[in-house]
Enzyme design. Structure first.
Site, PDB file in Angstrom:
ATOM      1  N   GLU A  48       1.921   1.123   9.419  1.00 14.98           N
ATOM      2  CA  GLU A  48       1.822   2.208   8.441  1.00 14.98           C
ATOM      3  C   GLU A  48       2.627   1.775   7.217  1.00 14.98           C
ATOM      4  O   GLU A  48       3.849   1.660   7.274  1.00 14.98           O
ATOM      5  CB  GLU A  48       2.384   3.490   9.077  1.00 14.98           C
ATOM      6  CG  GLU A  48       2.180   4.719   8.252  1.00 14.98           C
ATOM      7  CD  GLU A  48       0.715   4.996   7.904  1.00 14.98           C
ATOM      8  OE1 GLU A  48      -0.166   4.813   8.768  1.00 14.98           O
ATOM      9  OE2 GLU A  48       0.458   5.367   6.749  1.00 14.98           O
ATOM     10  N   SER A  49       1.910   1.523   6.123  1.00 18.01           N
ATOM     11  CA  SER A  49       2.576   0.899   4.969  1.00 18.01           C
ATOM     12  C   SER A  49       3.679   1.773   4.384  1.00 18.01           C
ATOM     13  O   SER A  49       4.684   1.255   3.882  1.00 18.01           O
ATOM     14  CB  SER A  49       1.548   0.552   3.888  1.00 18.01           C
ATOM     15  OG  SER A  49       0.881   1.715   3.452  1.00 18.01           O
ATOM     16  N   CYS A  78      -3.518  -5.939   6.656  1.00 16.74           N
ATOM     17  CA  CYS A  78      -3.735  -4.491   6.624  1.00 16.74           C
ATOM     18  C   CYS A  78      -2.574  -3.771   5.907  1.00 16.74           C
ATOM     19  O   CYS A  78      -2.433  -3.938   4.703  1.00 16.74           O
ATOM     20  CB  CYS A  78      -3.975  -3.974   8.033  1.00 16.74           C
ATOM     21  SG  CYS A  78      -4.926  -2.453   8.000  1.00 16.74           S
ATOM     22  N   ILE A 104      -8.858  -1.386  11.073  1.00 20.41           N
ATOM     23  CA  ILE A 104      -8.289  -0.172  11.662  1.00 20.41           C
ATOM     24  C   ILE A 104      -7.689   0.673  10.544  1.00 20.41           C
ATOM     25  O   ILE A 104      -6.653   0.323   9.975  1.00 20.41           O
ATOM     26  CB  ILE A 104      -7.206  -0.522  12.707  1.00 20.41           C
ATOM     27  CG1 ILE A 104      -7.785  -1.458  13.773  1.00 20.41           C
ATOM     28  CG2 ILE A 104      -6.642   0.749  13.335  1.00 20.41           C
ATOM     29  CD1 ILE A 104      -6.757  -2.006  14.739  1.00 20.41           C
ATOM     30  N   ARG A 105      -8.354   1.760  10.237  1.00 18.38           N
ATOM     31  CA  ARG A 105      -7.920   2.622   9.110  1.00 18.38           C
ATOM     32  C   ARG A 105      -7.448   1.723   7.949  1.00 18.38           C
ATOM     33  O   ARG A 105      -6.339   1.843   7.436  1.00 18.38           O
ATOM     34  CB  ARG A 105      -6.817   3.579   9.550  1.00 18.38           C
ATOM     35  CG  ARG A 105      -6.941   4.931   8.861  1.00 18.38           C
ATOM     36  CD  ARG A 105      -6.293   6.036   9.673  1.00 18.38           C
ATOM     37  NE  ARG A 105      -4.878   5.859   9.788  1.00 18.38           N
ATOM     38  CZ  ARG A 105      -3.988   6.332   8.917  1.00 18.38           C
ATOM     39  NH1 ARG A 105      -4.383   7.016   7.875  1.00 18.38           N
ATOM     40  NH2 ARG A 105      -2.708   6.136   9.101  1.00 18.38           N
ATOM     41  N   HIS A 107      -7.493  -7.518  10.800  1.00 21.53           N
ATOM     42  CA  HIS A 107      -6.433  -7.939  11.736  1.00 21.53           C
ATOM     43  C   HIS A 107      -6.805  -9.201  12.523  1.00 21.53           C
ATOM     44  O   HIS A 107      -7.193  -9.103  13.696  1.00 21.53           O
ATOM     45  CB  HIS A 107      -6.179  -6.815  12.749  1.00 21.53           C
ATOM     46  CG  HIS A 107      -5.528  -5.604  12.195  1.00 21.53           C
ATOM     47  ND1 HIS A 107      -4.167  -5.475  12.083  1.00 21.53           N
ATOM     48  CD2 HIS A 107      -6.060  -4.466  11.704  1.00 21.53           C
ATOM     49  CE1 HIS A 107      -3.874  -4.300  11.563  1.00 21.53           C
ATOM     50  NE2 HIS A 107      -5.008  -3.666  11.317  1.00 21.53           N
ATOM     51  N   GLU A 153      -4.914 -11.114  13.991  1.00 22.37           N
ATOM     52  CA  GLU A 153      -4.007 -11.235  15.150  1.00 22.37           C
ATOM     53  C   GLU A 153      -4.522 -10.481  16.369  1.00 22.37           C
ATOM     54  O   GLU A 153      -3.978 -10.620  17.454  1.00 22.37           O
ATOM     55  CB  GLU A 153      -2.590 -10.769  14.764  1.00 22.37           C
ATOM     56  CG  GLU A 153      -2.369  -9.268  14.684  1.00 22.37           C
ATOM     57  CD  GLU A 153      -2.961  -8.608  13.433  1.00 22.37           C
ATOM     58  OE1 GLU A 153      -3.682  -9.279  12.668  1.00 22.37           O
ATOM     59  OE2 GLU A 153      -2.711  -7.399  13.250  1.00 22.37           O
TER      60      GLU A 153
HETATM   61  N1  GLN Z   1      -3.697   3.011   7.149  1.00 23.41           N
HETATM   62  C1  GLN Z   1      -2.515   2.190   7.122  1.00 23.41           C
HETATM   63  C2  GLN Z   1      -1.799   2.315   5.779  1.00 23.41           C
HETATM   64  O1  GLN Z   1      -2.374   2.777   4.823  1.00 23.41           O
HETATM   65  C3  GLN Z   1      -2.847   0.741   7.407  1.00 23.41           C
HETATM   66  C4  GLN Z   1      -3.458   0.604   8.782  1.00 23.41           C
HETATM   67  C5  GLN Z   1      -3.226  -0.732   9.445  1.00 23.41           C
HETATM   68  O2  GLN Z   1      -2.317  -1.489   9.094  1.00 23.41           O
HETATM   69  N2  GLN Z   1      -4.021  -0.996  10.460  1.00 23.41           N
HETATM   70  O3  GLN Z   1      -0.681   1.963   5.695  1.00 23.41           O
END
Ligand code: GLN
Length: 192
Positions: free
Chosen positions: A47-48, A77, A137-138, A174, A176
């Site tokens: 989560e950034s 991501c 992923i999101r 991702h 990884e």
């Molecule tokens: N949705 C996350 C963000 O905005 C990133 C998701 C992820 O790293 N898989 O920070």
């Protein structure tokens, strides 16, 4: 070779495992002193906003910027968001790469998806020309890049999902989370 993985939050273990399988020594980075002696750094997904807040709380913002001048950094991501120059909302950024990001560009967690992408730059390090299985992923997307940035991968609809600016690398997906280590090897080549 000794590579750091920012280990404040998110999927750092998965990067560590791939690097170790490539016989790289890995340092989990939580403090500025952890950066000493490293040749490169990966900022993982997660989560950034949380990673950015912890980067500030752990006094890592300036040390990371200083480290980035001489060393390769790869953000996956959420990590790619931290490398960017601009995001749709205000949050702590390293502001290294000349890229603009749209967070959560494909919708919510349930809208996560996987797709095989053709990524030509990987042929610089591997004879394997097969598609790369990219897991989103999101995920964020790279809305625009500056002239000094090379686009490495796009979705079929043209959305930019991987980019490189000299020794900095950003992927919205991702690598990884797959068994395909070509992107990690590409990053190691950048370091060399
Ligand atoms: N949705 C996350 C963000 O905005 C990133 C998701 C992820 O790293 N898989 O920070």
């Amino acid at each position: 070779m000794r590579i750091g993985v920012l280990a404040l939050q998110g999927g750092f273990i998965e990067h560590q495992k791939i690097l170790e399988s490539l016989k790289v020594n890995v340092q989990q980075v939580r403090l500025p002193s952890d950066l000493v002696g490293l040749q490169g750094l990966i900022i993982p997904g997660g989560e950034s906003t949380t990673i950015g807040k912890l980067v500030k709380d752990f006094d890592l913002l300036d040390p990371l910027k200083e480290f980035s001048l001489e060393h390769a950094i790869w953000g996956t991501c959420a990590g790619s968001i931290l490398l960017s120059h601009e995001v749709s909302r205000k949050q702590p950024l390293l502001d290294l790469m000349n890229i603009k990001i749209e967070r959560n560009a494909f919708g919510r967690q349930v809208d996560s998806f996987e797709i095989d992408l053709n990524i030509p730059c990987l042929n610089r390090i591997s004879k394997d020309t097969s598609a790369f299985h990219a897991i989103f992923i999101r995920a964020p997307l790279i809305k625009s890049v500056g002239e000094d940035v090379e686009i490495l991968a796009k979705l079929p609809d043209g959305c930019i999902v991987a980019a490189q600016q000299t020794h900095w690398l950003a992927t919205s997906f991702h690598p990884e989370l797959t068994n395909d280590d070509r992107f990690h090897r590409y990053f190691l080549e950048l370091i060399k």
